[in-house]
Design a protein around this motif. Structure first.
Motif, PDB file in Angstrom:
ATOM      1  N   ALA A  81       0.820  -1.212   0.000  1.00 58.71           N
ATOM      2  CA  ALA A  81       0.000   0.000   0.000  1.00 58.71           C
ATOM      3  C   ALA A  81       0.853   1.260   0.000  1.00 58.71           C
ATOM      4  N   ASN A 141       2.729   1.578  -3.446  1.00 55.49           N
ATOM      5  CA  ASN A 141       1.821   1.922  -4.539  1.00 55.49           C
ATOM      6  C   ASN A 141       1.298   3.353  -4.411  1.00 55.49           C
ATOM      7  N   ALA A 142       1.054   3.778  -3.177  1.00 53.25           N
ATOM      8  CA  ALA A 142       0.602   5.150  -2.973  1.00 53.25           C
ATOM      9  C   ALA A 142       1.693   6.139  -3.381  1.00 53.25           C
ATOM     10  N   ARG A 156       1.946   6.191  -7.259  1.00 47.92           N
ATOM     11  CA  ARG A 156       0.842   6.949  -7.869  1.00 47.92           C
ATOM     12  C   ARG A 156       1.000   8.449  -7.633  1.00 47.92           C
ATOM     13  N   ASN A 157       1.377   8.814  -6.411  1.00 47.55           N
ATOM     14  CA  ASN A 157       1.522  10.239  -6.090  1.00 47.55           C
ATOM     15  C   ASN A 157       2.634  10.885  -6.901  1.00 47.55           C
TER      16      ASN A 157
END
Length: 236
Positions: free
Chosen positions: A55, A58-59, A62-63
């Motif tokens: 998590a 991946n966060a 993406r950010n």
């Protein structure tokens, strides 16, 4: 904003070292097509590192992509307003892709490449390596890969120059350019990863040779780096 990078065609010949790690790196994507600009981005997503680590990784991925896209989109819209519908107005573009270069239970190395075109002779290249500790999901620095933060740059500088000098003619460059691009500075050695036959070092366009020569790479055999690589990530 300027970035350094490698055309995707060059990635096809770059080796990957996989050591049976149980996690995977998959692909997320973002495509936007509007009058005046296009965006086509692929970015890494982790699976199998553990729910919390997956998590967080991946966060962050993406950010980071959203930040790049936002910056590009704002600049593209300003350019379109300034052009005000002029004939021959350029379509700006942002393209980004990645390749998993090393995947093990001790180290993950991802090469990100692409280009940003906002006019000019060619896109502004984007090129960087993402190094991650799979045990924690945290990003690590190039310096962390070495036992001695005081000597690793001088050794990478010396060994890279040795590898590049015989290729000066083929790369359409000169010794001064090569020595500048391989000087013992951290900014010259930010794109590297472990391969089966040695440590791969990639030099962005313009760093050691002209744009037409692409992104030259060298392979430094591990035997020449004996004792220099960190025991945390490598078997010395």
């Amino acid at each position: 904003m300027k970035y350094r990078a490698l055309l995707l065609l060059l990635l096809l010949s770059l080796p990957v070292l996989a050591t049976g790690a149980i996690y995977q790196i998959k692909s997320g994507s973002l495509q936007i097509a509007e009058p005046g600009f296009t965006i086509d981005v692929r970015y890494p997503l982790a699976s199998g590192l553990g729910p919390k680590i997956d998590a967080a990784f991946n966060a962050a991925s993406r950010n980071h992509v959203r930040s790049l896209v936002k910056t590009f989109e704002q600049a593209a819209r300003v350019s379109q307003r300034e052009a005000n519908g002029a004939a021959g107005m350029l379509t700006h573009s942002l393209n980004l892709d990645f390749e998993t270069m090393h995947l093990s239970d001790r180290l993950l190395a991802i090469l990100v490449s692409g280009g940003e075109f906002q006019g000019g002779a060619h896109p502004d290249p984007i090129l960087y390596t993402l190094l991650v500790d799979p045990q924690t999901g945290r990003k690590i620095s190039v310096a962390d890969l070495f036992n001695s933060k005081e000597t690793y740059l001088s050794e990478l500088s010396r060994l890279s120059a040795i590898e590049l000098k015989p290729r000066i003619k083929d790369l359409n460059t000169n010794e001064k350019w090569v020595l500048q691009g391989t000087a013992a500075k951290s900014e010259n050695f930010q794109i590297l990863w472990p391969g089966n036959d040695g440590l791969y070092v990639l030099f962005p366009p313009y760093s050691v040779a002209p744009y037409s020569s692409g992104a030259p790479r060298v392979v430094i055999p591990y035997k020449k780096l004996a004792g220099l690589m960190s025991d945390r990530f490598f078997d010395n």
